[in-house]
Design an enzyme around this catalytic site. Structure first.
Site, PDB file in Angstrom:
ATOM      1  N   ILE A 105      47.265  44.882  44.813  1.00 54.35           N
ATOM      2  CA  ILE A 105      47.622  44.397  46.150  1.00 54.35           C
ATOM      3  C   ILE A 105      49.007  44.905  46.546  1.00 54.35           C
ATOM      4  CG2 ILE A 105      46.199  42.317  45.948  1.00 54.35           C
ATOM      5  CD1 ILE A 105      48.715  40.798  45.023  1.00 54.35           C
ATOM      6  N   HIS A 123      40.939  43.350  46.583  1.00 57.91           N
ATOM      7  CA  HIS A 123      41.587  42.032  46.569  1.00 57.91           C
ATOM      8  C   HIS A 123      42.640  41.909  47.671  1.00 57.91           C
ATOM      9  CE1 HIS A 123      40.317  41.521  42.079  1.00 57.91           C
ATOM     10  NE2 HIS A 123      39.324  41.412  42.926  1.00 57.91           N
ATOM     11  N   CYS A 134      43.318  31.382  62.953  1.00 61.89           N
ATOM     12  CA  CYS A 134      43.070  32.299  64.083  1.00 61.89           C
ATOM     13  C   CYS A 134      43.084  33.768  63.647  1.00 61.89           C
ATOM     14  CB  CYS A 134      44.083  32.058  65.203  1.00 61.89           C
ATOM     15  SG  CYS A 134      45.752  32.664  64.835  1.00 61.89           S
ATOM     16  N   SER A 198      41.559  44.881  32.582  1.00 59.24           N
ATOM     17  CA  SER A 198      40.875  44.225  31.460  1.00 59.24           C
ATOM     18  C   SER A 198      39.389  44.022  31.756  1.00 59.24           C
ATOM     19  CB  SER A 198      41.542  42.878  31.155  1.00 59.24           C
ATOM     20  OG  SER A 198      41.512  42.069  32.320  1.00 59.24           O
TER      21      SER A 198
HETATM   22  P1  NAD Z   1      44.643  42.176  34.024  1.00 59.36           P
HETATM   23  O1  NAD Z   1      45.963  41.519  34.010  1.00 59.36           O
HETATM   24  O2  NAD Z   1      43.435  41.412  33.718  1.00 59.36           O
HETATM   25  O3  NAD Z   1      44.601  43.410  33.056  1.00 59.36           O
HETATM   26  C1  NAD Z   1      45.531  44.379  33.074  1.00 59.36           C
HETATM   27  C2  NAD Z   1      45.144  45.328  31.925  1.00 59.36           C
HETATM   28  O4  NAD Z   1      46.027  46.416  31.999  1.00 59.36           O
HETATM   29  C3  NAD Z   1      45.294  44.688  30.540  1.00 59.36           C
HETATM   30  O5  NAD Z   1      44.062  44.823  29.846  1.00 59.36           O
HETATM   31  C4  NAD Z   1      46.408  45.519  29.861  1.00 59.36           C
HETATM   32  O6  NAD Z   1      46.061  45.851  28.544  1.00 59.36           O
HETATM   33  C5  NAD Z   1      46.414  46.772  30.691  1.00 59.36           C
HETATM   34  N1  NAD Z   1      47.734  47.386  30.829  1.00 59.36           N
HETATM   35  C6  NAD Z   1      48.897  46.801  31.161  1.00 59.36           C
HETATM   36  N2  NAD Z   1      49.878  47.715  31.254  1.00 59.36           N
HETATM   37  C7  NAD Z   1      49.297  48.912  30.948  1.00 59.36           C
HETATM   38  C8  NAD Z   1      49.792  50.240  30.886  1.00 59.36           C
HETATM   39  N3  NAD Z   1      51.063  50.538  31.144  1.00 59.36           N
HETATM   40  N4  NAD Z   1      48.915  51.214  30.562  1.00 59.36           N
HETATM   41  C9  NAD Z   1      47.621  50.932  30.292  1.00 59.36           C
HETATM   42  N5  NAD Z   1      47.102  49.698  30.352  1.00 59.36           N
HETATM   43  C10 NAD Z   1      47.948  48.697  30.691  1.00 59.36           C
HETATM   44  O7  NAD Z   1      44.572  42.838  35.436  1.00 59.36           O
HETATM   45  P2  NAD Z   1      43.342  43.092  36.309  1.00 59.36           P
HETATM   46  O8  NAD Z   1      42.128  43.281  35.473  1.00 59.36           O
HETATM   47  O9  NAD Z   1      43.735  44.144  37.227  1.00 59.36           O
HETATM   48  O10 NAD Z   1      43.078  41.733  37.124  1.00 59.36           O
HETATM   49  C11 NAD Z   1      44.061  40.859  37.543  1.00 59.36           C
HETATM   50  C12 NAD Z   1      44.080  40.607  39.047  1.00 59.36           C
HETATM   51  O11 NAD Z   1      45.424  40.422  39.367  1.00 59.36           O
HETATM   52  C13 NAD Z   1      43.633  41.709  39.919  1.00 59.36           C
HETATM   53  O12 NAD Z   1      42.603  41.176  40.642  1.00 59.36           O
HETATM   54  C14 NAD Z   1      44.756  42.021  40.898  1.00 59.36           C
HETATM   55  O13 NAD Z   1      44.345  41.735  42.191  1.00 59.36           O
HETATM   56  C15 NAD Z   1      45.832  41.051  40.582  1.00 59.36           C
HETATM   57  N6  NAD Z   1      47.161  41.627  40.288  1.00 59.36           N
HETATM   58  C16 NAD Z   1      47.609  42.722  40.979  1.00 59.36           C
HETATM   59  C17 NAD Z   1      48.860  43.263  40.692  1.00 59.36           C
HETATM   60  C18 NAD Z   1      49.315  44.475  41.465  1.00 59.36           C
HETATM   61  O14 NAD Z   1      48.912  44.659  42.597  1.00 59.36           O
HETATM   62  N7  NAD Z   1      50.152  45.326  40.888  1.00 59.36           N
HETATM   63  C19 NAD Z   1      49.654  42.712  39.697  1.00 59.36           C
HETATM   64  C20 NAD Z   1      49.177  41.578  39.016  1.00 59.36           C
HETATM   65  C21 NAD Z   1      47.913  41.053  39.332  1.00 59.36           C
END
Ligand code: NAD
Length: 258
Positions: A105, A123, A134, A198
């Site tokens: 996001i 998302h 609205c 993940s």
């Molecule tokens: P998650 O937190 O479930 O998983 C993140 C995955 O990324 C983990 O499995 C971890 O091992 C891996 N990871 C972390 N850093 C890494 C790196 N440098 N290199 C490789 N792998 C790495 O996140 P998700 O599955 O994306 O779901 C969480 C939800 O949170 C999403 O729906 C999203 O909308 C939201 N979110 C978004 C942001 C963003 O926009 N940056 C940040 C946090 C959460």
């Protein structure tokens, strides 16, 4: 690792439709924490407080939500795309990206150079705020100014409805068009690449399953295990930015673009 990087680069070169699917792990190298890793957002906040139902029914949940959202937005606003985002933008530039399905996001794909037509934000986006009544859309920064001046859960200046960042919370409906289009592209592609997710958040996490069942090759690039590892053709565990940028560099070599 080197062999796998080379193989994936060849698969991209030979594929007709490459879909890239990303999660919060792509942006951790830009300084934005993910949700589930140690030190991530769920180490500090209780996910229960962020259910959509609680947001619309309880002022206390709205205030906690805005507190967390403000903290996340502060880290997102200043963040710069990392080499992973830039490599995905490069895939588009060289004509090898059918679409990018993002759970993020943070708007970093656009800062990296991807065009809106190629990006499906499943998302939503933290760069805007919407009124839940609205549907008036606000730029995020002016609303953050109101929070800084003491408002804890801002309301719409037109109708008094609840304002919420234009992101999708647990229990909130997914954006209809983007979700349907993401399913369609997942089903039609011949190579599906997951980066930094993940794969536990549904329905987004069903997309790699759909792609694989429809005959696509499945590549997973993630630091830790994912729920779809058992069906992947290649798994690359490590830094998302390093791995996808290495793959794209190798690809450009194969395509004579260096
Ligand atoms: P998650 O937190 O479930 O998983 C993140 C995955 O990324 C983990 O499995 C971890 O091992 C891996 N990871 C972390 N850093 C890494 C790196 N440098 N290199 C490789 N792998 C790495 O996140 P998700 O599955 O994306 O779901 C969480 C939800 O949170 C999403 O729906 C999203 O909308 C939201 N979110 C978004 C942001 C963003 O926009 N940056 C940040 C946090 C959460």
């Amino acid at each position: 690792m080197e062999d796998k990087i080379e193989t994936v680069a060849r698969w991209i070169r030979d594929a007709k439709r490459v879909v890239v699917f990303v999660g919060a792990g792509l942006s951790t190298e830009s300084g934005i924490p993910d949700f589930r890793s140690p030190g991530g957002v769920w180490d500090k906040y209780d996910p229960e407080d962020f259910y959509f139902q609680n947001f619309i029914t309880k002022e206390s949940s709205r205030e906690k939500y805005w507190q967390m959202a403000t903290e996340m937005y502060d880290s997102m606003k200043e963040a710069k795309p990392n080499k992973g985002h830039l490599a995905i933008a490069e895939l588009e530039r060289i004509g090898k990206l059918d679409c990018l399905i993002t759970q993020n996001i943070d708007g970093l794909h656009f800062k990296a150079g991807n065009s809106p037509e190629k990006v499906l934000e499943l998302h939503g986006t933290a760069m805007y705020v919407t009124c839940l009544s609205c549907h008036k859309r606000y730029e995020r920064d002016p609303v953050q100014e109101r929070i800084k001046s003491g408002e804890r859960a801002p309301r719409c200046d037109v109708c008094g409805g609840l304002l919420k960042p234009a992101t999708i919370s647990f229990g909130q409906s997914m954006p209809e068009w983007e979700t349907a289009e993401a399913y369609r592209r997942s089903e039609a592609c011949d190579l599906f690449i997951v980066i930094g997710s993940s794969l536990v958040v549904h329905p987004a996490a069903y997309m790699p399953v759909l792609a694989k069942r429809s005959g696509a090759k499945l590549v997973i690039i993630n630091r830790d295990e994912t729920s779809c590892d058992y069906m992947a053709d290649i798994i690359l565990n490590g830094s998302a930015g390093f791995i996808i940028s290495s793959i794209v560099e190798r690809l450009k070599g194969f395509m004579d673009l260096t």
